[in-house]
Design an enzyme around this catalytic site. Sequence first.
Site, short mmCIF file in Angstrom:
data_model
loop_
_atom_site.label_atom_id
_atom_site.label_comp_id
_atom_site.label_asym_id
_atom_site.label_seq_id
_atom_site.Cartn_x
_atom_site.Cartn_y
_atom_site.Cartn_z
N THR A 184 0.87 -1.20 0.00
CA THR A 184 0.00 0.00 0.00
C THR A 184 0.90 1.24 0.00
O THR A 184 1.36 1.66 -1.05
CB THR A 184 -0.97 0.01 1.19
OG1 THR A 184 -0.25 -0.12 2.41
CG2 THR A 184 -1.99 -1.10 1.07
N THR B 185 0.83 -9.53 12.95
CA THR B 185 1.61 -8.54 12.22
C THR B 185 0.76 -7.94 11.13
O THR B 185 -0.39 -8.26 10.98
CB THR B 185 2.83 -9.22 11.56
OG1 THR B 185 3.51 -8.22 10.81
CG2 THR B 185 2.42 -10.34 10.64
N THR C 76 -7.90 10.76 1.38
CA THR C 76 -8.47 11.68 0.39
C THR C 76 -7.56 11.84 -0.83
O THR C 76 -6.49 11.27 -0.90
CB THR C 76 -8.74 13.04 1.04
OG1 THR C 76 -7.59 13.43 1.77
CG2 THR C 76 -9.92 12.95 1.95
#
Lengths: 402, 402
Positions: free
Chosen positions: B152, B189, B402
Site C-alpha cells: 500500500t 503482524t 483523500t
Amino acid sequence: MVVDGGSIITPKGFSAGGLHCGLKKTERHDIGAIVCEVVATAAAVYTTSVFQAAPLKVTRESLVDGKLRAIVVNSGNANACTGQQGEADAYAMRAEMARQLGVAEKDVAVASTGVIGELLKMDCVQSGIEALPLRLRQDEGGAEDFTQAILTTDLVKKEACVSVVVDGKDVIIAGAAKGSGMIHPNMATMLAFMTTDANIDQAALQQLMRQATDLTFNMITVDGDTSTNDMLVSMASGLAGNQALDSSHPDWAAFAKAFTYVCQKLAMAIARDGEGATRLVEVVVHGAVSDHSARVIAKTVVGSSLVKTAVFGADANWGRIIAAVGRAGEPVNPDQVDVQLGAISVLEGSRPVAFDEEAALVYLKGDTVRIFVDLHGGEGQATAWGCDLTYDYVRINAAYRT
Amino acid sequence: MVVDGGSIITPKGFSAGGLHCGLKKTERHDIGAIVCEVVATAAAVYTTSVFQAAPLKVTRESLVDGKLRAIVVNSGNANACTGQQGEADAYAMRAEMARQLGVAEKDVAVASTGVIGELLKMDCVQSGIEALPLRLRQDEGGAEDFTQAILTTDLVKKEACVSVVVDGKDVIIAGAAKGSGMIHPNMATMLAFMTTDANIDQAALQQLMRQATDLTFNMITVDGDTSTNDMLVSMASGLAGNQALDSSHPDWAAFAKAFTYVCQKLAMAIARDGEGATRLVEVVVHGAVSDHSARVIAKTVVGSSLVKTAVFGADANWGRIIAAVGRAGEPVNPDQVDVQLGAISVLEGSRPVAFDEEAALVYLKGDTVRIFVDLHGGEGQATAWGCDLTYDYVRINAAYRT
C-alpha cells in the site's frame, strides 16, 4: 465562578515573580517563585517515571510535614539524570531560596523543567534567586512573570482561576502550568502549581489532588512520553477564613468540583499548546464497561499518531479511530460502536454512515475537534484531550537539544 | 543459509502472481495469489484488535483443518468494518479463487489491506481473480508480481529466503510481507506470507509461528497503531521430503532458527520502510529482570515519538531514551543504566558521559541507528525495531484517505 483575569496570586496570601537568569539561551524568563505569606497546607503528586529528577526528591522531603511557604522553579534545564551533583544543586536551590525569604528550608519546594542530563549552571541559578525577592509581587505582573518563567517549548502561558463559596465565604482556587512536549502524564503531570486561600485539611487536599489529577492531567497526551519531572504542587493559605475543608464538610462537593475545574482547564491548555499543535482534540467515550475502561480507550484514541495526523489533515478517517479503539485492550463489542465527529455521525452500530464530506472537512478544520465514541456496552465514560500531529511537531523535536 | 534472489516460490511446490484489477487508483498491482501444487500444512496468527476484518474470519474458517492450497490477497481496500456485506464479499473472493483453481473453498485463505470502512469493488475483484490463474508463475517474475500486489504505502517490497538442512535434505523457508503504517503488531503482524517445502507437523508449525512472531513481528513499531487486518499465514508443501518436523526432531532447532530468521528479516524490512522513514532504529535491551520486561522496554523506547524525532534530527538526545525506559512500567534501577548509541557510550551508571558530539552526529546520520540499553538488573534481553518520525510521516498520513 470563573474569576476573569485571575491568577495564582488571586487567592489571599500569595505573591509571585520571575526573571531571566541565563538558563535559557534567549532573554526569556527562566526562574520564578510563588510565595505564601503564611505557612500553607500543601500537597503534591509526582511522575511515575522510575527516573525521578533531583528536584522531585527535594520537594518530597519538604512535603513530609504537608507544609510549604514557597516554590522555586527554573526552566531551561530539568536537572534530571544528573547524579549526586544534581541532587546537591537542587538542595542548594532550596537553601538559597529559603535564605533569601528568611524561611525554613523544609518549607520550600523545588521544580525544574528543560533539557535532561545536563548540570544546572549554578552561578545563574544563584544570581537569579538572589534577585527574586525584589521581583515578588502580589499583582498580575508578578503572576505573569512566574507563568512565563516556567515555560519551555510552550507558546502560551496556562492559568485558571475560579471562586467557590464555602461556609458563606468566597474561596479562590487558581493554578498555573507549563507543558508542551513529553506530555503523557501518569499519576502526575508536567509542572503545575495551584494556590488557594481555602482552609483545608492536608490529607483531604492530597486525596482531592489525586482524584482531580486522574480526571484531568492524567487524561491528556501530546506524544505518549511521560516526563521525569512531572509534578503538581498545591498550596492552601487558609486565609479565606472558612472552616477546615474535608470530605465531611457540607461544601466539599462544590470545592472539589471547582478544584477539578481548575485542573481540567490547565490540562486542556497544555493539550491545546502541544508541540506543533494546530487543534485541540477532545475524545469522549461513553458506554464502556467501566470508567477505567473508558479512560484507557479515550487515551488510546487521542494518543494515536494516525488519528492525530488525520485531524491535522482534516481527514474524516474514522477507520483510524476504530483501529485505536480496537487495540486498546479493553472489552468492546465490535458490532455496536457509534462514532461522531462533532455533530456528524460517521459510524452507527459499527456500520459506516453516508455523511457530508464537505461538512466534515469544515468541522475538522476548526479550532477544537470533538470525537464521540459510544460503545453501548455499559455505563463507563471518560474524556481525554490531546492535539494534532503536525510538521511543526517533527521540526521542534528533530533538533530540540541542539 | 541465505538464498540469494530467493522468494516465496523458491520452496518446492509454490507459484505466485499478481496484477492490477482497479482497486488502487494508480496502475499498481492490487490483487495477487500464492498457490501450492499440493495440499500444504498451514497455520496463521492474527491481529488482537477487537475489530477483525472480514477476510480474517474467512481465513480462520479455512484453517480449521490446518490445510491450504492457496492465498488470495488484495490491496487498496482492507474490507474492515464493512458489516455483513464485507463478510459476503470475503466469502465471494474465496469462492471465486477456489473455482478458478479447481480446489475446495476451505483450502483458500483470504487477506486484504488498505482503507478501512469502504466496501470492496467486487467487479474489480472478480475480474482480477478470473485473470490470476494465467498470471501464476513458478519463477521470480511471479513472486515479484505478488509482492508488488500486496503493497500500500510501502516503498519497497519485503522478502526473505533461507535454506536449512533437515534429515540431510535442503529445506527452503521464504516469506513476503507488506506494511508501512498502522504498524504495532500485537500477537500478529501486518500481512505476511511464508512458504516452505518442509514436511512439518501442523501443531508444531503453529507453535513455531507464535514463538517467532513474538520475537520478530511483535517487536516492531512504526506508529503504535495495531491494524484490524494483521495476519501472518504460512504454507508448508512438504515436498523437501524430510521426516515430519516437530520439536522432537533432531533438526528442529536449526529449522526454528531459520524460520525465525525469515520472520526477523521481514519484520526489519517493514520497520525500515515505515511511513516516511529515513532510518532503521534497532533498540537492544540487556540486563532486564526478564525477557518479557526487556521486550516491553525495548518497544517503549523504539516507539517513543521523541526518540524517533531525535533520530530523524540526528540529535544524541539520550534523555529521551531514559525517559522512555523510565515510563515503560517495568522494574529498573534508576542508578545503574548504561546507554550506547552504536559504539558511543553516552550514559554509564545513569551518569552522563562526555562524548564526541561530532562522532555521534555522523553515527546518527547513518542508515541504521542502534541504541543499546543495559539495565544491569538481570538476564532479560530483547531487540525491537522501528524507524524515525519525519515530516513525510505527517505528510503521508495527513491525507491518506483523500
